[in-house]
Design an enzyme around this catalytic site. Sequence first.
Site, PDB file in Angstrom:
ATOM      1  CB  SER A 173     -33.171 -27.885 -33.517  1.00 28.33           C
ATOM      2  OG  SER A 173     -33.267 -26.497 -33.358  1.00 28.33           O
ATOM      3  CG  HIS A 208     -31.533 -27.522 -28.608  1.00 28.59           C
ATOM      4  ND1 HIS A 208     -30.527 -27.245 -29.508  1.00 28.59           N
ATOM      5  CD2 HIS A 208     -32.703 -27.297 -29.284  1.00 28.59           C
ATOM      6  CE1 HIS A 208     -31.052 -26.873 -30.660  1.00 28.59           C
ATOM      7  NE2 HIS A 208     -32.368 -26.899 -30.551  1.00 28.59           N
ATOM      8  CG  ASP A 254     -27.154 -27.849 -29.301  1.00 29.07           C
ATOM      9  OD1 ASP A 254     -27.781 -28.669 -28.594  1.00 29.07           O
ATOM     10  OD2 ASP A 254     -27.710 -27.030 -30.058  1.00 29.07           O
TER      11      ASP A 254
END
Length: 492
Positions: free
Chosen positions: A337, A222, A255
């Site tokens: 992230s 992402h 992910d």
Amino acid sequence: MSTENEGNEGTAAEAAPSVPSAPPVPADAPQAHPEDTPPAASHPDATATQQQPVSPAQEPETARMAAAPATPQYAPPAPPHSAADAGWPPPPPAVPAYAHGAHGGGGPVWGPPGVPHTPEAPRKRGAGGLVAAVAVAALVAGGIGGALGYWAADSNDGSGSTTVSASANPQDLKRDPGTVAGVAAKALPSVVTIDAQGGDGEGGTGTGFVYDREGHILTNNHVVASAADSGQLTATFSNGKKYDAEVVGRAQGYDVAVLKLKNPPKSLNPLPLGNSDQVAVGDSTIAIGAPFGLSNTVTTGIISAKNRPVASGDGNGGSNSYMSALQTDASINPGNSGGPLLSSGGAVIGINSAIQSTGSSGQSQAGSIGLGFAIPINQARTVAEQLIKTGQPVYPVIGATVTMDDQGGGAVISDQGAGGTEAVSKDGPAAKAGLRAGDVITKFNDTVVDSGPTLIGEIWTHKPGDHVTLTYKRDGKTATAEVTLGERKGDS
């Protein structure tokens, strides 16, 4: 009131030697006029008899102070030269010689003749010597302080300041390898801040880390999704050097994504990978990332849970990713992230991927509330090798569609699959094990399954071909089935 003679009342008067009623007068001393002679005291001072006992070592000194010889042992002062100077008697010294004995014994006492003197109680020996010693000590201390002040001023580059600075020895700036500072210092040069800019102007900031010496960077899908097709990706190291990057492969369901630096530097140092299966709740963790764009941020915490089922999305309505995550209370925020979650020894045990928040709306982003989730590195490493090798992910499957409702009773096999297909694939792993639509899967091996996302997260911790045991309920009865996991390539 002085406490020097407390507890000695009634004994001091008896211990004092006899003293003449008036100090002896020098032979040639001028006579005072009657009108200049002050009246004699009508009674002695009440405190004069409250004398302190004298120790044997003090008695000779005390005797010399109390009994002065009748004949002076020094020459008397010269007579006055004028009437103005003829005032008699001259003022006594600030501290009478007979009171402290600082100038030896036997000297005459200055005072008008015929005036009786009441002697003071004997005092402890060395009172005058103590004053002198204090003065000498003060002078010595002043000399030392002056020398230190001169040294400090002289050693301060001539600035005139007397401030003493701490040593700037480079050895003092090093940190032990086992400390958070030591781990961070070693890991930071291998962590990058990723800037992803899509062709439509959308983009954001995330984190990644050096995976190998060939220039591969491991991060979240992402983080790079918006720039994967027609955008621009850059990776900036902690020393400020920036490199263009391109997507090698990405796995939306896991992910996970792998980038490769264009013209990578030769001095790349990959971060060591740990074993996430051996992580225990309570182990220390260190997270590195760029929360809210603040690059090279280090936070610490512990592993607060393992095998936490997490379904996370990119926030844009895209497909979710599923993981059996490592939960940490290290501060994780948007921008962390893709960054590494390190053990106390500096090995990567996970990739920071998601946070639990109290909610967000519009463009606002919620911050950390102490619940962060990381993809276990054992799973991420398997996915990364697949992406580097083939450019596409491979997922293990059971060949059945389950509902995504979080009812807490288990993972329910749907009545039908996506697009009207069968819920249990013909000749698939679940069909071969005898599973049907409507069965409720309650365990995956020894792990309790409470929902569809939990089941998917557990399946994806394995590889195609692995043998697993499913526990399920049908018509109120519990049964088990042995299943050999199949595979699915790609995200479509």
